[in-house]
Write an enzyme that holds these catalytic residues in place. Structure first.
Site, PDB file in Angstrom:
ATOM      1  N   HIS A 258       2.893  -6.796   2.163  1.00 28.05           N
ATOM      2  CA  HIS A 258       1.974  -7.758   2.767  1.00 28.05           C
ATOM      3  C   HIS A 258       2.019  -9.049   1.954  1.00 28.05           C
ATOM      4  O   HIS A 258       1.785  -9.029   0.741  1.00 28.05           O
ATOM      5  CB  HIS A 258       0.526  -7.248   2.703  1.00 28.05           C
ATOM      6  CG  HIS A 258       0.222  -6.037   3.520  1.00 28.05           C
ATOM      7  ND1 HIS A 258      -0.420  -6.102   4.738  1.00 28.05           N
ATOM      8  CD2 HIS A 258       0.435  -4.723   3.276  1.00 28.05           C
ATOM      9  CE1 HIS A 258      -0.596  -4.871   5.207  1.00 28.05           C
ATOM     10  NE2 HIS A 258      -0.084  -4.018   4.343  1.00 28.05           N
TER      11      HIS A 258
ATOM     12  N   HIS B  12       6.417  -1.615   3.570  1.00 27.93           N
ATOM     13  CA  HIS B  12       6.229  -3.026   3.935  1.00 27.93           C
ATOM     14  C   HIS B  12       5.420  -3.730   2.869  1.00 27.93           C
ATOM     15  O   HIS B  12       4.500  -3.161   2.292  1.00 27.93           O
ATOM     16  CB  HIS B  12       5.543  -3.159   5.303  1.00 27.93           C
ATOM     17  CG  HIS B  12       4.304  -2.340   5.448  1.00 27.93           C
ATOM     18  ND1 HIS B  12       4.346  -0.984   5.717  1.00 27.93           N
ATOM     19  CD2 HIS B  12       2.999  -2.662   5.360  1.00 27.93           C
ATOM     20  CE1 HIS B  12       3.116  -0.516   5.783  1.00 27.93           C
ATOM     21  NE2 HIS B  12       2.275  -1.517   5.561  1.00 27.93           N
TER      22      HIS B  12
ATOM     23  N   ASN C 283       0.856  -1.177   0.000  1.00 28.73           N
ATOM     24  CA  ASN C 283       0.000   0.000   0.000  1.00 28.73           C
ATOM     25  C   ASN C 283       0.897   1.232   0.000  1.00 28.73           C
ATOM     26  O   ASN C 283       1.813   1.337   0.827  1.00 28.73           O
ATOM     27  CB  ASN C 283      -0.914  -0.006   1.227  1.00 28.73           C
ATOM     28  CG  ASN C 283      -1.909  -1.164   1.196  1.00 28.73           C
ATOM     29  OD1 ASN C 283      -2.393  -1.534   0.123  1.00 28.73           O
ATOM     30  ND2 ASN C 283      -2.202  -1.732   2.351  1.00 28.73           N
TER      31      ASN C 283
ATOM     32  N   GLN D  38      -2.235   2.830   3.331  1.00 30.79           N
ATOM     33  CA  GLN D  38      -0.999   2.766   4.119  1.00 30.79           C
ATOM     34  C   GLN D  38      -1.196   3.484   5.440  1.00 30.79           C
ATOM     35  O   GLN D  38      -1.580   4.663   5.468  1.00 30.79           O
ATOM     36  CB  GLN D  38       0.179   3.380   3.355  1.00 30.79           C
ATOM     37  CG  GLN D  38       1.498   3.179   4.109  1.00 30.79           C
ATOM     38  CD  GLN D  38       2.726   3.677   3.343  1.00 30.79           C
ATOM     39  OE1 GLN D  38       2.608   4.252   2.271  1.00 30.79           O
ATOM     40  NE2 GLN D  38       3.894   3.458   3.927  1.00 30.79           N
TER      41      GLN D  38
HETATM   42  P1  DGP Z   1      -0.717  -0.788   5.942  1.00 34.68           P
HETATM   43  O1  DGP Z   1      -2.180  -0.544   6.191  1.00 34.68           O
HETATM   44  O2  DGP Z   1      -0.443  -1.267   4.517  1.00 34.68           O
HETATM   45  O3  DGP Z   1       0.155   0.375   6.351  1.00 34.68           O
HETATM   46  O4  DGP Z   1      -0.335  -2.014   6.870  1.00 34.68           O
HETATM   47  C1  DGP Z   1       0.091  -1.873   8.191  1.00 34.68           C
HETATM   48  C2  DGP Z   1      -0.136  -3.196   8.840  1.00 34.68           C
HETATM   49  O5  DGP Z   1       0.644  -3.241  10.012  1.00 34.68           O
HETATM   50  C3  DGP Z   1      -1.571  -3.487   9.268  1.00 34.68           C
HETATM   51  O6  DGP Z   1      -2.073  -4.592   8.525  1.00 34.68           O
HETATM   52  C4  DGP Z   1      -1.491  -3.812  10.731  1.00 34.68           C
HETATM   53  C5  DGP Z   1      -0.012  -4.018  10.966  1.00 34.68           C
HETATM   54  N1  DGP Z   1       0.474  -3.575  12.248  1.00 34.68           N
HETATM   55  C6  DGP Z   1       0.317  -2.331  12.787  1.00 34.68           C
HETATM   56  N2  DGP Z   1       0.941  -2.272  13.977  1.00 34.68           N
HETATM   57  C7  DGP Z   1       1.510  -3.485  14.176  1.00 34.68           C
HETATM   58  C8  DGP Z   1       2.307  -4.016  15.226  1.00 34.68           C
HETATM   59  O7  DGP Z   1       2.623  -3.368  16.225  1.00 34.68           O
HETATM   60  N3  DGP Z   1       2.712  -5.308  15.095  1.00 34.68           N
HETATM   61  C9  DGP Z   1       2.371  -6.062  13.996  1.00 34.68           C
HETATM   62  N4  DGP Z   1       2.807  -7.328  13.966  1.00 34.68           N
HETATM   63  N5  DGP Z   1       1.642  -5.581  12.978  1.00 34.68           N
HETATM   64  C10 DGP Z   1       1.214  -4.303  13.074  1.00 34.68           C
END
Ligand code: DGP
Length: 116
Positions: free
Chosen positions: A104, A102, A89, A96
Site C-alpha cells: 500500500h 501487495h 499487511n 491482509q
Molecule cells: P489488505 O487489507 O492489505 O489485504 O488490502 C487489500 C486492499 O485491496 C484493500 O485496501 C481494498 C483493495 N481491494 C480489494 N478488492 C479490490 C478490487 O477489486 N480493486 C481494487 N482496486 N482494490 C481492491
C-alpha cells in the site's frame, strides 16, 4: 511465472479485471485502491502470484524490492509532499484480506503512528 486463475489481483495484473492503473512494468502493476484511505492510495503488486510476504522466498527478493521502487516512483509522480508510507499487511491479524502480496502506498495527508 506462477499465476493463480482465481486470484483477484492476478486477474487485475493480467488485465482480465479492470482497475485504475497508474504504473505497469514487466514485473509489477500498480493501481488505485478501491477503498482509498488517503488522497493517494495505490496498491503495488507483483505480476507473479505470491500469497503473502510470509510466502516470499529468496528468489522473490528482486520483485519485492521492485514493489518499493515502483512506490517511490509513483509517489514522486503524484507530487506527494512531506512524506508517504509503504505498508504491507502480512496475514489476517495484520489486516491482509487479499492473499496476493501487495504494497500500500499511502500519501497526501498526515499519517499517524503507530497504525491501528
Ligand atoms: P489488505 O487489507 O492489505 O489485504 O488490502 C487489500 C486492499 O485491496 C484493500 O485496501 C481494498 C483493495 N481491494 C480489494 N478488492 C479490490 C478490487 O477489486 N480493486 C481494487 N482496486 N482494490 C481492491
Amino acid at each position: 511465472m506462477h499465476t493463480e486463475p482465481d486470484c483477484l489481483f492476478c486477474r487485475i495484473a493480467t488485465g482480465e479485471l479492470s482497475a485504475d492503473r497508474v504504473l505497469e512494468t514487466e514485473d509489477v502493476v500498480a493501481f488505485r485502491d478501491i477503498n482509498p484511505q488517503a488522497p493517494t492510495h495505490v496498491l503495488v503488486i507483483p505480476r507473479e502470484h505470491v500469497s503473502s510476504l510470509d510466502a516470499a522466498e529468496p528468489r522473490h527478493a528482486e520483485t519485492i524490492g521492485k514493489l518499493h521502487l515502483a512506490a517511490k516512483r509513483i509517489a514522486a509522480e503524484a507530487g506527494i509532499q512531506g512524506g508517504w508510507r509503504a505498508v504491507i499487511n502480512v496475514g489476517a491479524d495484520a489486516g491482509q484480506t487479499v492473499f496476493h502480496v501487495h504494497l500500500h502506498l499511502l500519501g497526501g495527508r498526515p499519517l499517524a503512528w503507530p497504525p491501528g
